[in-house]
Design an enzyme around this catalytic site. Structure first.
Site, PDB file in Angstrom:
ATOM      1  CB  CYS A 231      -0.908  -0.012   1.221  1.00  0.00           C
ATOM      2  SG  CYS A 231      -1.894  -1.509   1.373  1.00  0.00           S
ATOM      3  CB  ALA A 232       3.309   2.178  -2.553  1.00  0.00           C
ATOM      4  CB  ALA A 233      -0.281   6.241  -2.247  1.00  0.00           C
ATOM      5  N   GLY A 235       4.263   7.382  -0.503  1.00  0.00           N
ATOM      6  CA  GLY A 235       5.595   7.023  -0.973  1.00  0.00           C
ATOM      7  C   GLY A 235       6.753   7.221  -0.017  1.00  0.00           C
ATOM      8  CE  LYS A 237       4.453   3.630   6.840  1.00  0.00           C
ATOM      9  NZ  LYS A 237       3.617   4.803   6.523  1.00  0.00           N
ATOM     10  NE  ARG A 260      -4.137   6.332  -3.678  1.00  0.00           N
ATOM     11  CZ  ARG A 260      -5.416   6.017  -3.874  1.00  0.00           C
ATOM     12  NH1 ARG A 260      -6.337   6.960  -3.754  1.00  0.00           N
ATOM     13  NH2 ARG A 260      -5.776   4.797  -4.196  1.00  0.00           N
ATOM     14  CG  ASP A 302       1.084   1.759   6.700  1.00  0.00           C
ATOM     15  OD1 ASP A 302       0.903   1.469   7.888  1.00  0.00           O
ATOM     16  OD2 ASP A 302       0.931   2.916   6.259  1.00  0.00           O
ATOM     17  CB  CYS A 386      -1.602   5.752  11.449  1.00  0.00           C
ATOM     18  SG  CYS A 386      -2.865   5.860  10.170  1.00  0.00           S
TER      19      CYS A 386
END
Length: 511
Positions: A231-233, A235, A237, A260, A302, A386
């Protein structure tokens, strides 16, 4: 009207987790940055009250405005300095002003307050965000920590050395230290602003909360590895993973939203990342058995969460429950269940609805985690949110481990001051009070080797046989231990026979 359109656009991007609010404002190239920043921040702060006003007056239905645009217009009309636009937009809002003012007055009477600020909780009126340090991650793809420190010292900052405890992170003015836990993290006083600084614009430093740096740091990806950021966006991480890899290897990053991806691509370009492969794809639909992923050994997951660990989280009614990462967007029914009327989990909402939304999020997160474990070569997998809710954190991890017995938890950072809830104390939690960060959760899972599992099984079997010795493989469980001992005495060993002969000989000599 350009001010309101730009503010609405930024609020929508914050909602979709396409970047931090301050970063989006400074990157907008708007002519009056301070005016835009103040409008966006104040609108976000009063968002629940504004949302209640808009819903009670049915403003969206009557004006056909988008929610984010309505929020900034209503804020400036009722709580700001007045509308800064003319023409048809102003005429339309002035037409509804009386009803909007009446709705605000009713809310004040309901809460028995006279000022707009008194509608906010005391914790927000004195925001803890002003007390959190400013964390800056040095991008080792472009520079070193030592060079960054030297540059900042020449720029007028005062380097206080290596922090040894959390109390050392209480800083003032232009003082800064190296973080106590993460070696590539520099810590500054809360209101230090780097958005116009050369190091930030050149991609030498990344503005990233300390807790958000934990997943990539703990995954410990060596150069040359094949890695997935599920779940990259937006970016940050991803760029951290690339720095750990020293841009050597392959970094697969997934996101379903083309906008995104474009934003993320710009961020990665500025950070000097070259080992990545962006995919406009739903992670849950990625085939784990595809040949291109056969060498993937590390996965960072994430996923979308309630966002309950973020400061001022409850203020933004839809942030973190909309399509935060690539894997949510394509699951409309699941997303609808999570959003449930576009109301975020926050104090004062119906408890049963909150439980339902948390259950929907947890179900989605578990699906993502189970899917990540299907990649045949994966050896280490970090899961983070989070969120402060057990349902999205320890409960998801525990359920996943029950379904994937070939993975186990790794005990993380023994010196970290806040652990996962019992019994998963191997995991880490973060909070404003105990770690001086936003609320966060991290778990690291590692695959068992077949040899290790076999050894454990053999040890277990051996222990069972030692407890019930005998020549027969199927000795009845109810057979008493004494009977085994009696059988052994009936058939003594050679050693036992010699001992009897020695005793007999000794007796003869004495007589």
């Amino acid at each position: 009207m350009a001010l309101y359109l730009k503010a609405a656009d930024i609020l929508e991007k914050v909602e979709k987790k396409q970047g931090a609010l301050k970063t989006l404002v400074y990157d907008s190239k708007f002519q009056n940055i301070k005016q835009l920043f103040k409008l966006v921040c104040e609108t976000q702060k009063f968002s629940p009250i504004l949302q209640e006003i808009i819903e009670s007056t049915k403003l969206l239905k009557q004006t056909k405005l988008r929610l984010h645009l309505a929020l900034v217009l209503v804020f400036d009309l009722l709580m700001g300095q007045g509308l800064k636009c003319g023409g048809s937009w102003k005429a339309m809002m002035m037409k509804h002003r009386s009803r909007l003012q009446a709705a605000l007055a009713r809310i004040k009477i309901k809460h028995k307050v006279s000022r707009n600020e008194d509608l906010l909780p005391s914790s927000v009126q004195h925001s803890a965000e002003d007390q959190l340090p400013r964390y800056v991650r040095v991008n080792t793809l472009k520079t070193t920590v030592e060079d960054a420190v030297d540059y900042l010292k020449r720029d007028g900052f005062s380097f206080m050395g290596q922090a040894c405890k959390l109390e050392d992170l209480t800083l003032k003015n232009k003082s800064f230290v190296r973080d106590v836990h993460l070696p590539e993290l520099l810590v500054f006083s809360p209101k230090t602003d780097f958005h116009d600084h050369f190091l930030y614009k050149a991609g030498h430093i990344i503005l990233q909360d300390k807790a958000s740096c934990l997943p990539a740091h703990l995954l410990q990806v060596p150069p040359g590895s094949h890695v997935i950021d599920a779940c990259a966006a937006p970016g940050n991480k991803t760029s951290h993973l690339a720095a750990s890899m020293n841009n050597k290897g392959k970094l697969f990053a997934f996101d379903l939203d083309a906008k995104r991806l474009a934003t993320m691509s710009t961020l990665l370009l500025r950070a000097g990342v070259t080992c990545h492969q962006l995919a406009n794809q739903d992670f849950l639909k990625v085939d784990p058995d595809s040949p291109q992923y056969k060498d993937v050994e590390y996965i960072l997951l994430d996923p979308s969460c309630s966002g309950s660990g973020l400061l001022l989280w409850w203020l933004w009614t839809t942030s973190c429950l909309t399509s935060r990462c690539s894997v949510v967007s394509s699951h409309s029914s699941l997303l609808a269940a999570c959003i449930s009327g576009m109301v975020c989990l926050r104090d004062g909402t119906d408890e049963k609805k909150d439980e339902s939304r948390l259950a929907s999020l947890a179900s989605f997160q578990l699906r993502c985690l189970n899917h990540a474990m299907k990649f045949p070569g994966v050896q280490r997998l970090v899961y983070s949110t989070c969120s402060i809710h057990r349902e999205e954190n320890e409960d998801v991890v525990a359920a996943c481990l029950k379904q994937n017995l070939h993975f186990r938890l790794v005990h993380l950072l023994p010196v970290w001051p806040e652990r996962g809830l019992q019994p998963l104390t191997q995991c880490l939690r973060a909070s404003t009070s105990k770690t001086r960060t936003h609320g966060f959760f991290v778990a690291l899972m590692e695959k068992h080797s077949d040899a290790s599992t076999l050894a454990q099984e053999v040890t277990s079997l051996t222990r069972d046989h030692l407890l019930a010795p005998g020549s027969e493989e199927t000795r009845p469980a109810e057979c008493p231990v004494e009977s085994s001992g009696a059988e052994m005495n009936v058939t003594p060993t050679d050693g036992g026979t010699k001992k009897k002969k020695r005793r007999k000989k000794k007796k003869t000599l004495e007589s």
